[in-house]
Design a protein around this motif. Sequence first.
Motif, mmCIF file in Angstrom:
data_model
loop_
_atom_site.group_PDB
_atom_site.id
_atom_site.type_symbol
_atom_site.label_atom_id
_atom_site.label_comp_id
_atom_site.label_asym_id
_atom_site.label_seq_id
_atom_site.Cartn_x
_atom_site.Cartn_y
_atom_site.Cartn_z
ATOM 1 N N PRO A 130 19.549 11.236 -27.223
ATOM 2 C CA PRO A 130 20.340 11.612 -28.399
ATOM 3 C C PRO A 130 20.232 10.594 -29.540
ATOM 4 O O PRO A 130 20.136 10.966 -30.713
ATOM 5 C CB PRO A 130 21.773 11.691 -27.849
ATOM 6 N N THR A 131 20.227 9.297 -29.185
ATOM 7 C CA THR A 131 20.101 8.256 -30.212
ATOM 8 C C THR A 131 18.734 8.317 -30.868
ATOM 9 O O THR A 131 18.613 8.242 -32.106
ATOM 10 C CB THR A 131 20.320 6.868 -29.591
ATOM 11 N N LEU A 132 17.697 8.457 -30.062
ATOM 12 C CA LEU A 132 16.337 8.545 -30.610
ATOM 13 C C LEU A 132 16.186 9.766 -31.508
ATOM 14 O O LEU A 132 15.495 9.718 -32.529
ATOM 15 C CB LEU A 132 15.312 8.603 -29.477
ATOM 16 N N GLY A 133 16.828 10.867 -31.142
ATOM 17 C CA GLY A 133 16.752 12.068 -31.963
ATOM 18 C C GLY A 133 17.358 11.847 -33.340
ATOM 19 O O GLY A 133 16.770 12.224 -34.364
ATOM 20 N N ILE A 134 18.530 11.220 -33.386
ATOM 21 C CA ILE A 134 19.177 10.947 -34.672
ATOM 22 C C ILE A 134 18.316 10.030 -35.527
ATOM 23 O O ILE A 134 18.105 10.263 -36.726
ATOM 24 C CB ILE A 134 20.573 10.330 -34.444
ATOM 25 N N LEU A 135 17.791 8.955 -34.911
ATOM 26 C CA LEU A 135 16.954 8.010 -35.657
ATOM 27 C C LEU A 135 15.670 8.678 -36.154
ATOM 28 O O LEU A 135 15.192 8.372 -37.255
ATOM 29 C CB LEU A 135 16.617 6.810 -34.768
ATOM 30 N N SER A 136 15.117 9.585 -35.370
ATOM 31 C CA SER A 136 13.883 10.271 -35.776
ATOM 32 C C SER A 136 14.115 11.168 -36.989
ATOM 33 O O SER A 136 13.267 11.249 -37.883
ATOM 34 C CB SER A 136 13.332 11.097 -34.610
ATOM 35 N N VAL A 137 15.270 11.837 -37.032
ATOM 36 C CA VAL A 137 15.591 12.667 -38.193
ATOM 37 C C VAL A 137 15.736 11.788 -39.436
ATOM 38 O O VAL A 137 15.244 12.134 -40.523
ATOM 39 C CB VAL A 137 16.872 13.480 -37.939
ATOM 40 N N SER A 138 16.390 10.629 -39.297
ATOM 41 C CA SER A 138 16.514 9.705 -40.431
ATOM 42 C C SER A 138 15.148 9.231 -40.904
ATOM 43 O O SER A 138 14.895 9.119 -42.112
ATOM 44 C CB SER A 138 17.382 8.498 -40.041
ATOM 45 N N LEU A 139 14.263 8.952 -39.958
ATOM 46 C CA LEU A 139 12.914 8.497 -40.314
ATOM 47 C C LEU A 139 12.173 9.572 -41.103
ATOM 48 O O LEU A 139 11.574 9.282 -42.154
ATOM 49 C CB LEU A 139 12.142 8.150 -39.036
ATOM 50 N N LEU A 140 12.210 10.807 -40.640
ATOM 51 C CA LEU A 140 11.517 11.901 -41.328
ATOM 52 C C LEU A 140 12.131 12.162 -42.702
ATOM 53 O O LEU A 140 11.416 12.440 -43.667
ATOM 54 C CB LEU A 140 11.551 13.163 -40.477
ATOM 55 N N ALA A 141 13.459 12.060 -42.796
ATOM 56 C CA ALA A 141 14.113 12.248 -44.097
ATOM 57 C C ALA A 141 13.683 11.175 -45.077
ATOM 58 O O ALA A 141 13.454 11.450 -46.264
ATOM 59 C CB ALA A 141 15.631 12.234 -43.929
#
Length: 403
Positions: free
Chosen positions: A218-229
């Motif tokens: 779940p943490t990696l998913g949130i960070l990945s969305v921030s990275l793509l944004a």
Amino acid sequence: MSLSSRSSFSSSDATRFSTRLSVALIALGAFALGVASYVTAGLIPLITRELFILDAAAAQLVTAFTLAYAVGSPVVVTLLPGRCQREGLIAALVVFVLANALCAMSTSFIALLIWRGVAGVAAGVYLALGIAAAGAISREGRRGQALAVIMGGMASGTVLGVPLGLALAERLGWAVAFWLVAALGAIATAGLVIKLPRLPAPAPTPLRQKLAMLKHPPTLGILSVSLLAAIASLGMYTFIAPFMAAPAFGGVSSIALYLWVWGVGGIAGSFLIGPFVDRYLEARVTLVIMLVLTMALIALPLAAAQHPLMALLPIALWGAVGWALQVPQNNRLMQVRAPHGDAHLAVALNESALYLGSALGAGAGGLILTGGLSPWHLALAAAGAAALGAFLQLLLLARAHRR
């Protein structure tokens, strides 16, 4: 009303006022960070003339700050004991103030480069701990608004503080911009020393457990969305000047108006997103933001091709959602990581993801232009990154629903 109820009411009012004042002081420090993060790029011509260096060398002052921010701050936050968050927050702001004062007093490029790096680490630590502190002292249902005030402070520093710093620098020399940052930070420091309450101390967390965060889906998913944004939003921001200067989009010679509209949109988005985060599920708010970002970036070349001024609407939307995104993202990270006692580290990693995404977006945009592709492809590539982030967020929502 009884005496006891009046006393309780007064105490509750005092607590709410103290919390709001603490959040406002953290936001003032974030305002100083916003100025420090972006003002150096505008100071490069003044610095090169006074220190007798090339523009390419002076540009490394920006790199030193952002690289130190992205890489150094998570390391410091990881090593900081959980019981020392209040002290760490104030210490980071003190170091940030001193580093900017030493930047102003530097007479050599090497010294200026070193102190910019120190300021970058301190800035990253301060913002991560400041966001975590605001979340800790805010009552349930108001945390999103508190985070919105802090992100709004940083956005305001970028939009309002940077032009002020550059205007003063043109009259009084480049050092005055760093003195301005140091003065703002010093005011925030004094206020936080007096007003910031003691923060709840999480249970001690071993270093191995903190590093295990990087394996938490779940943490990696949130960070990945921030990275793509960040790849989409900040990467495209790097190339807004050559994009609008292309003949297909009006051949705009001055982008000041477009940057100003992007920034004002960012301020509005940062402040207005808070109530939505408190009222609705953060993951859904993030999904809507990513979808709007995708549509704004797709609409940008279509609108600009009709008339340059028509690009102002998608640019305003792009700025608004780009800045607003980090409020639900940081709020969600704090919720996910609070049981593990390392929410402040998760916020630091989220900020690092933004700077890494900005660098990756800038690199990809550079490859697009050097590869001979048209500026159309800049917006389309950015929209593609945003769409990928929206799809990933949709998967995260579906997984959470199944669980």
